[in-house]
Design an enzyme around this catalytic site. Structure first.
Site, PDB file in Angstrom:
ATOM      1  N   LYS A 201       0.849  -1.199   0.000  1.00 27.15           N
ATOM      2  CA  LYS A 201       0.000   0.000   0.000  1.00 27.15           C
ATOM      3  C   LYS A 201       0.882   1.247   0.000  1.00 27.15           C
ATOM      4  O   LYS A 201       1.702   1.442   0.893  1.00 27.15           O
ATOM      5  CB  LYS A 201      -0.917  -0.006   1.230  1.00 27.15           C
TER       6      LYS A 201
ATOM      7  N   ASP B 133      -2.733  10.077   3.863  1.00 28.02           N
ATOM      8  CA  ASP B 133      -4.137   9.681   4.015  1.00 28.02           C
ATOM      9  C   ASP B 133      -4.843  10.660   4.944  1.00 28.02           C
ATOM     10  O   ASP B 133      -4.747  10.551   6.163  1.00 28.02           O
ATOM     11  CB  ASP B 133      -4.210   8.248   4.573  1.00 28.02           C
TER      12      ASP B 133
ATOM     13  N   LYS C 189     -10.292  12.428   8.493  1.00 27.73           N
ATOM     14  CA  LYS C 189      -9.791  11.954   9.790  1.00 27.73           C
ATOM     15  C   LYS C 189      -9.757  13.106  10.793  1.00 27.73           C
ATOM     16  O   LYS C 189      -9.593  14.262  10.389  1.00 27.73           O
ATOM     17  CB  LYS C 189      -8.350  11.432   9.623  1.00 27.73           C
TER      18      LYS C 189
ATOM     19  N   ASP D 111       1.477   6.218   5.538  1.00 26.77           N
ATOM     20  CA  ASP D 111       0.494   5.252   5.038  1.00 26.77           C
ATOM     21  C   ASP D 111       1.002   4.566   3.759  1.00 26.77           C
ATOM     22  O   ASP D 111       0.268   3.844   3.106  1.00 26.77           O
ATOM     23  CB  ASP D 111      -0.848   5.973   4.800  1.00 26.77           C
TER      24      ASP D 111
ATOM     25  N   ASP E 141     -12.343   7.007   3.769  1.00 26.88           N
ATOM     26  CA  ASP E 141     -11.126   6.706   4.532  1.00 26.88           C
ATOM     27  C   ASP E 141     -10.747   5.230   4.427  1.00 26.88           C
ATOM     28  O   ASP E 141      -9.669   4.837   4.847  1.00 26.88           O
ATOM     29  CB  ASP E 141     -11.326   7.125   5.997  1.00 26.88           C
TER      30      ASP E 141
ATOM     31  N   GLU F 244      -9.656   3.729   1.971  1.00 26.15           N
ATOM     32  CA  GLU F 244      -9.108   3.879   0.613  1.00 26.15           C
ATOM     33  C   GLU F 244      -8.087   2.807   0.266  1.00 26.15           C
ATOM     34  O   GLU F 244      -7.904   2.474  -0.903  1.00 26.15           O
ATOM     35  CB  GLU F 244      -8.477   5.274   0.457  1.00 26.15           C
TER      36      GLU F 244
ATOM     37  N   ARG G  50      -7.988  -0.412   0.676  1.00 23.89           N
ATOM     38  CA  ARG G  50      -8.524  -1.611   0.026  1.00 23.89           C
ATOM     39  C   ARG G  50      -8.895  -1.341  -1.434  1.00 23.89           C
ATOM     40  O   ARG G  50      -8.828  -2.253  -2.268  1.00 23.89           O
ATOM     41  CB  ARG G  50      -9.711  -2.155   0.840  1.00 23.89           C
TER      42      ARG G  50
END
Ligand code: BES
Ligand code: MN
Ligand code: ZN
Length: 476
Positions: A244, A249, A256, A267, A326, A328, A330
């Site tokens: 990833k 993020d 968030k 991230d 959020d 994101e 996946r």
């Protein structure tokens, strides 16, 4: 760091600092009998005592009870000694390899702990007024012949892990998807057997990489899909690695909270681990074939961002309701997993800072492994145990998958219930690997804030050692 193994005595070595382990409840090793400070030194685990002999500075490092010594304890003690070397401004360190029943693993652990323990990230510090603090530049292992190969392997993966930490720590205004792509190209340029291919927004559009494009549409920074291949001439199946690569993020429209959001520059820790593990595997010339796929983007809120409820089409053709922007990771991993299978990965390991839930479940001690294949899961868990990057397997079950169904699309990126968030996220990913053996490692709890002596509290580079160890096993 320059690492050498030499079959010489402590008295013959020229180093700014020498280190020797002492066991609790045992007399000090004969090399230092009579040295100033040796009589009062303690063998208790993690206790360091200074000593002097022949004009040289020595650190006596408590290893604890002999029967409790393992690779983890050696990594920890080596890191403490490396930090002591830093305080003493030593440029060179010599370590007398403690006697154990496995010289090669002891050497690996000492080298790993020394290199990881002397890591610091100072790229963004302005020039100090005085001289910059000297760094530990060389490590000499005083050991019987035969540990040189192990020491060299450990040097390669520990340095790779420190490079992954650099990538993680680099703020998002300096580390963008293009930066990760440039690092991939650099790795390819440095190794005959590695090639890189970088896909930008136009290609991604043509191919229909709907997950990656959807996440990236909220911000001006262009996404990249990074493909690194390593042809090591392996006889076994090609290993796919997916990492990833969200370089920041914010959560997007499902924004968030502000506290700690700066950590979301990391991230992309899965991407960093995959990139540098491939570099280390290539440097070591392991006999394995790899296909690494890294989807990389920022996740930003704006007038062009995806909104809760929007439906997207993933690269596989499956449709997904984006009920929380959020979630994101996946979405981008789904496209990358499909592509890795298409490119010929015969089994896949992905690393991702995917869920806050795994931090609650396992803290920073274990990463979660979730797999559709018992053999691959066991290999991953074993590689983690050998490398000290611990993992714990969590289950899959059709009932979890049920929670990921969409109201209007095939799937939702947000489970209909909050429970088992780490597993429901993995169940979503499973939809994109078909029958390919796959193991997902959720590193959200272990990528930073680990707090071991050799990882510190910041970026840990988690995953590099595990992946290299897995490749060693699969190529053996
Ligand atoms: N990058 C985060 C997960 C994360 C959280 C990593 C804390 C490291 C530390 C991920 O993209 C995320 O936001 N996940 C959400 C998913 C949820 C909306 C279903 C989460 O875990 O809260
Ligand atoms: Mn997120
Ligand atoms: Zn994320």
């Amino acid at each position: 760091m320059k690492v050498v193994a030499r079959e010489i005595e402590l008295g013959e070595v020229e180093a700014d600092l020498a280190a020797i382990g002492i066991f609790e409840g045992e007399p000090v090793p004969e090399e230092i009998v009579g040295a100033t400070g040796a009589e009062t030194a303690k063998g208790a685990y993690k206790t360091l005592s200074p000593a002097f002999a022949g004009g040289g500075r020595i650190v006596l490092a408590g290893l604890g009870k002999r029967e409790e010594l393992d690779a983890e304890r050696l990594r920890v003690v080596a890191a403490l000694v490396a930090k002591e070397a830093g305080r003493l401004e030593a440029g060179s360190l010599a370590w007398v390899l403690p006697q154990t029943d496995d010289d090669a693993s002891a050497a690996e652990a000492l080298v790993t702990g020394t290199i990881l323990g002397s890591y610091r990230f100072d790229r963004f510090r302005s020039e100090p007024p005085e001289e910059p603090a000297p760094r530990l530049e060389s490590l000499t292992l005083l050991a019987a012949d035969g540990v040189a190969a192990a020491a060299e392997i450990a040097r390669a993966y520990a340095e790779a892990q420190n490079r992954a930490r650099d990538l993680q720590s680099t703020p998002a205004n300096f580390a963008t998807p293009a930066t990760l792509a440039a690092r991939a190209e650099e790795i390819a340029a440095g190794a005959e057997a590695v090639s890189a291919e970088i896909l930008g927004p136009e290609r991604l559009e043509e191919m229909g990489m709907g997950g990656l494009l959807a996440v990236s549409q909220g911000g001006p920074v262009e996404p990249r899909l990074i493909v690194l291949r390593y042809a090591g001439g392996g006889e076994g199946p090609t290993l796919g690695l997916v990492g990833k690569g969200v370089t920041f993020d914010t959560g997007g429209i499902s924004l968030k909270p502000g506290a700690g959001m700066d950590e979301m520059k990391m991230d992309m820790s899965g991407a960093a681990a995959v990139l540098e593990a491939v570099a280390a595997i290539a440097e070591l010339g392991l006999a394995i074939d790899l296909i690494a796929v890294i989807p990389s983007t920022e996740n930003m809120p704006s007038g062009t961002a995806i909104k809760p409820g929007d439906v997207i089409t993933q690269y596989s053709g499956k449709t997904v309701e984006v009920n929380n922007t959020d979630a994101e990771g996946r979405l981008i991993l789904a496209d990358a997993l499909t592509y890795a299978v298409e490119l010929g990965a015969e089994r896949i390991v992905d690393l991702a800072t995917l869920t806050g839930a795994v931090v609650i479940a396992l803290g920073s001690t274990y990463a979660a492994v979730i797999a559709n294949d018992d053999e691959l899961a066991a290999e991953v868990v074993a590689a983690g145990a050998r490398s000290g990057e611990l993992t714990w397997r969590l289950p899959l079950h059709p009932e979890y998958k049920e929670l990921m169904k969409g109201k209007v699309a095939d799937l939702s990126n947000l489970a209909s219930q909050r429970k088992a968030g780490t597993i429901t996220a993995a169940s979503f990913l499973e939809e994109f690997v078909g029958n390919t053996p796959w193991a997902h490692i959720d590193i959200a709890g272990t990528a930073w804030d680990v707090g071991r002596e050799y990882t510190g509290k910041d970026a840990s580079g988690f995953g590099v050692r595990l992946v290299v160890e897995l490749a060693r096993e699969l190529s053996a």
